[in-house]
Design a protein around this motif. Structure first.
Motif, PDB file in Angstrom:
ATOM      1  N   LYS A 117       3.645  86.549 -28.181  1.00 44.41           N
ATOM      2  CA  LYS A 117       3.874  87.531 -29.237  1.00 44.41           C
ATOM      3  C   LYS A 117       2.662  87.499 -30.156  1.00 44.41           C
ATOM      4  O   LYS A 117       2.222  86.437 -30.583  1.00 44.41           O
ATOM      5  N   HIS A 118       2.127  88.693 -30.466  1.00 42.37           N
ATOM      6  CA  HIS A 118       1.044  88.759 -31.447  1.00 42.37           C
ATOM      7  C   HIS A 118       1.160  90.058 -32.244  1.00 42.37           C
ATOM      8  O   HIS A 118       1.879  90.981 -31.872  1.00 42.37           O
ATOM      9  N   GLU A 119       0.474  90.098 -33.358  1.00 40.94           N
ATOM     10  CA  GLU A 119       0.564  91.233 -34.264  1.00 40.94           C
ATOM     11  C   GLU A 119      -0.817  91.819 -34.493  1.00 40.94           C
ATOM     12  O   GLU A 119      -1.808  91.096 -34.598  1.00 40.94           O
ATOM     13  N   HIS A 120      -0.858  93.159 -34.571  1.00 38.97           N
ATOM     14  CA  HIS A 120      -2.107  93.859 -34.848  1.00 38.97           C
ATOM     15  C   HIS A 120      -1.791  95.056 -35.731  1.00 38.97           C
ATOM     16  O   HIS A 120      -1.003  95.916 -35.345  1.00 38.97           O
ATOM     17  N   ASP A 121      -2.375  95.096 -36.896  1.00 37.38           N
ATOM     18  CA  ASP A 121      -2.164  96.209 -37.837  1.00 37.38           C
ATOM     19  C   ASP A 121      -0.684  96.481 -38.095  1.00 37.38           C
ATOM     20  O   ASP A 121      -0.248  97.632 -38.153  1.00 37.38           O
ATOM     21  N   GLY A 122       0.111  95.422 -38.218  1.00 37.81           N
ATOM     22  CA  GLY A 122       1.526  95.578 -38.541  1.00 37.81           C
ATOM     23  C   GLY A 122       2.417  95.866 -37.348  1.00 37.81           C
ATOM     24  O   GLY A 122       3.624  95.981 -37.489  1.00 37.81           O
ATOM     25  N   VAL A 123       1.838  96.000 -36.155  1.00 35.08           N
ATOM     26  CA  VAL A 123       2.622  96.237 -34.940  1.00 35.08           C
ATOM     27  C   VAL A 123       2.740  94.913 -34.200  1.00 35.08           C
ATOM     28  O   VAL A 123       1.732  94.244 -33.946  1.00 35.08           O
TER      29      VAL A 123
END
Length: 128
Positions: A1-7
């Motif tokens: 699981k990772h996050e990019h720009d709030g997604v």
């Protein structure tokens, strides 16, 4: 699981109920497919307003702006997502109408009625 720009990208999730219960929108950017799209039905069955391509919505009795939002490209998906995040009435309308669509066309009860009607037709006209 990772996050990019709030997604948040979850990757493989073995059990979706918990994740869908904590999600605000369903996205179905399908470019091809036929028949009923399980992911669209699953989103709507969880009360998630769904943004879908016309391909993802075809064959499912869905109306743009009433049951789902139809988006043709990334900009339309983005605009639809922002609209649903910012307009609680639009979010609520699509959520309720999606649930109604599932109940009317894809529930166990609707399948039961279709099966009973088929057997009744066979009984009335066994030679057909």
């Amino acid at each position: 699981k990772h996050e990019h720009d709030g997604v948040i990208f979850h990757g493989f999730v073995p059990e979706l109920d918990g994740l869908l219960g904590s999600t605000r929108l369903g996205l179905a950017p399908l470019r091809f497919g036929a028949g009923v799209k399980g992911k669209v039905n699953q989103y709507m069955a969880h009360g998630l307003p769904t943004i879908a391509t016309s391909c993802a919505a075809e064959g499912m009795h869905l109306l743009d702006g009433e049951d789902v939002m139809i988006a043709s490209d990334a900009d339309h998906f983005t605009d639809a997502a922002v609209t649903l995040y910012e307009d609680p009435d639009a979010w609520h309308t699509l959520s309720c109408n999606g649930l109604s669509n599932i109940e009317k066309y894809f529930s166990f009860e609707s399948a039961r009625k279709a099966i009973v009607a088929t057997f009744n037709d066979i009984r009335r006209n066994p030679q057909a």
